[in-house]
Design a protein around this motif. Structure first.
Motif, PDB file in Angstrom:
ATOM      1  N   GLY A   1       3.354  10.510  -5.752  1.00  0.00           N
ATOM      2  CA  GLY A   1       4.677  11.090  -5.902  1.00  0.00           C
ATOM      3  C   GLY A   1       5.228  11.645  -4.601  1.00  0.00           C
ATOM      4  N   ARG A   2       4.550  11.340  -3.514  1.00  0.00           N
ATOM      5  CA  ARG A   2       4.956  11.853  -2.200  1.00  0.00           C
ATOM      6  C   ARG A   2       5.413  10.716  -1.298  1.00  0.00           C
ATOM      7  N   SER A   3       6.174  11.095  -0.290  1.00  0.00           N
ATOM      8  CA  SER A   3       6.655  10.126   0.684  1.00  0.00           C
ATOM      9  C   SER A   3       5.493   9.626   1.547  1.00  0.00           C
ATOM     10  N   PRO A   4       5.486   8.332   1.845  1.00  0.00           N
ATOM     11  CA  PRO A   4       4.461   7.794   2.742  1.00  0.00           C
ATOM     12  C   PRO A   4       4.825   7.958   4.218  1.00  0.00           C
ATOM     13  N   VAL A   5       6.020   8.479   4.492  1.00  0.00           N
ATOM     14  CA  VAL A   5       6.457   8.624   5.879  1.00  0.00           C
ATOM     15  C   VAL A   5       5.484   9.528   6.625  1.00  0.00           C
ATOM     16  N   GLY A   6       4.946   8.992   7.718  1.00  0.00           N
ATOM     17  CA  GLY A   6       3.985   9.735   8.522  1.00  0.00           C
ATOM     18  C   GLY A   6       2.536   9.351   8.273  1.00  0.00           C
ATOM     19  N   LEU A   7       2.289   8.467   7.308  1.00  0.00           N
ATOM     20  CA  LEU A   7       0.917   8.020   7.064  1.00  0.00           C
ATOM     21  C   LEU A   7       0.402   7.215   8.254  1.00  0.00           C
ATOM     22  N   GLY A   8      -0.898   7.086   8.347  1.00  0.00           N
ATOM     23  CA  GLY A   8      -1.515   6.257   9.378  1.00  0.00           C
ATOM     24  C   GLY A   8      -1.411   4.781   9.029  1.00  0.00           C
ATOM     25  N   LEU A   9      -2.088   3.987   9.812  1.00  0.00           N
ATOM     26  CA  LEU A   9      -2.023   2.535   9.660  1.00  0.00           C
ATOM     27  C   LEU A   9      -3.099   1.978   8.735  1.00  0.00           C
TER      28      LEU A   9
ATOM     29  N   ALA B   1       5.460   0.138  10.967  1.00  0.00           N
ATOM     30  CA  ALA B   1       4.852   0.957   9.913  1.00  0.00           C
ATOM     31  C   ALA B   1       5.825   2.032   9.452  1.00  0.00           C
ATOM     32  N   ALA B   2       6.488   2.696  10.392  1.00  0.00           N
ATOM     33  CA  ALA B   2       7.445   3.753  10.030  1.00  0.00           C
ATOM     34  C   ALA B   2       8.590   3.173   9.192  1.00  0.00           C
ATOM     35  N   PHE B   3       9.071   1.995   9.575  1.00  0.00           N
ATOM     36  CA  PHE B   3      10.129   1.338   8.809  1.00  0.00           C
ATOM     37  C   PHE B   3       9.655   1.026   7.390  1.00  0.00           C
ATOM     38  N   LEU B   4       8.460   0.456   7.253  1.00  0.00           N
ATOM     39  CA  LEU B   4       7.937   0.076   5.938  1.00  0.00           C
ATOM     40  C   LEU B   4       7.651   1.305   5.078  1.00  0.00           C
ATOM     41  N   GLN B   5       7.194   2.380   5.693  1.00  0.00           N
ATOM     42  CA  GLN B   5       6.984   3.635   4.952  1.00  0.00           C
ATOM     43  C   GLN B   5       8.300   4.107   4.354  1.00  0.00           C
ATOM     44  N   GLN B   6       9.351   4.075   5.168  1.00  0.00           N
ATOM     45  CA  GLN B   6      10.669   4.530   4.701  1.00  0.00           C
ATOM     46  C   GLN B   6      11.200   3.617   3.604  1.00  0.00           C
ATOM     47  N   VAL B   7      10.979   2.322   3.734  1.00  0.00           N
ATOM     48  CA  VAL B   7      11.418   1.377   2.706  1.00  0.00           C
ATOM     49  C   VAL B   7      10.720   1.679   1.380  1.00  0.00           C
TER      50      VAL B   7
ATOM     51  N   ALA C   1       0.830  -1.209   0.000  1.00  0.00           N
ATOM     52  CA  ALA C   1       0.000   0.000   0.000  1.00  0.00           C
ATOM     53  C   ALA C   1       0.861   1.255   0.000  1.00  0.00           C
ATOM     54  N   CYS C   2       1.922   1.267   0.792  1.00  0.00           N
ATOM     55  CA  CYS C   2       2.829   2.423   0.822  1.00  0.00           C
ATOM     56  C   CYS C   2       3.508   2.615  -0.532  1.00  0.00           C
TER      57      CYS C   2
END
Length: 178
Positions: free
Chosen positions: A147-155, A165-171, A138-139
């Motif tokens: 085109g935006r970073s998913p860092v900071g998205l909810g669950l 979640a924060a790790f997977l967003q960054q990945v 999903a991220c």
């Protein structure tokens, strides 16, 4: 039948309901082929060419959902797992290039996450995603579509540890930049 033609893009190309859905005015139409296709099929599939032409004719853009290899345990050996990973990447990249489709690199994000932390992304069957794998996919799509970073998205309603979640967003973000 698992892995039968009804689960591959050829089944979708032959389905008039799919053609009707494509014509409904979407911005993007996403295709994911049956998971074994990358290591059992060579060349560009005529059905994908046909589907991409239908998408283009409708005014939408084609996106391809790059899947992931089966788990190393299911693949049997490290070498077999490596061959699966390479086949998945080659398959989706070749089809994306042939049709001018955007490839969403979910499979590459899975490999990056696994290499960085060893996080498990497969469910118990070694093929389908668990909650973490679903969230990473999903991220990856969030990045591809926005085109935006998913860092900071909810669950997204998933039962997932916030640190995971924060790790997977960054990945997902790092994979898109690579």
């Amino acid at each position: 039948r698992i892995g039968g033609p009804e689960y591959a893009v050829a089944g979708h190309d032959d389905d008039t309901a799919v053609t009707q859905m494509i014509q409904q005015g979407w911005d993007y139409v996403v295709f994911q082929d049956q998971s074994q296709q990358p290591w059992t099929v060579s060349g560009i599939k005529p059905a994908l060419r046909s589907l991409a032409a239908k998408v283009t004719a409708s005014g939408a853009k084609t996106m391809l959902f790059m899947t992931w290899a089966r788990s190393a345990a299911v693949a049997g050996t490290h070498h077999a797992h490596f061959r699966m990973r390479m086949a998945v990447s080659r398959y989706y990249e070749a089809h994306g290039e042939a049709e001018g489709a955007q490839v969403v690199p979910v499979g590459r994000a899975w490999e990056r996450a696994h290499r960085s932390s060893g996080v498990a992304l497969h469910s118990g069957d070694g093929s389908h995603p668990n909650v973490q794998g679903t969230y990473l996919a999903a991220c990856s799509f969030y990045v591809a579509l926005s085109g935006r970073s998913p860092v900071g998205l909810g669950l997204g309603g998933l039962s997932l540890d916030k640190a995971d979640a924060a790790f997977l967003q960054q990945v997902a973000w790092d994979t898109s930049l690579a």
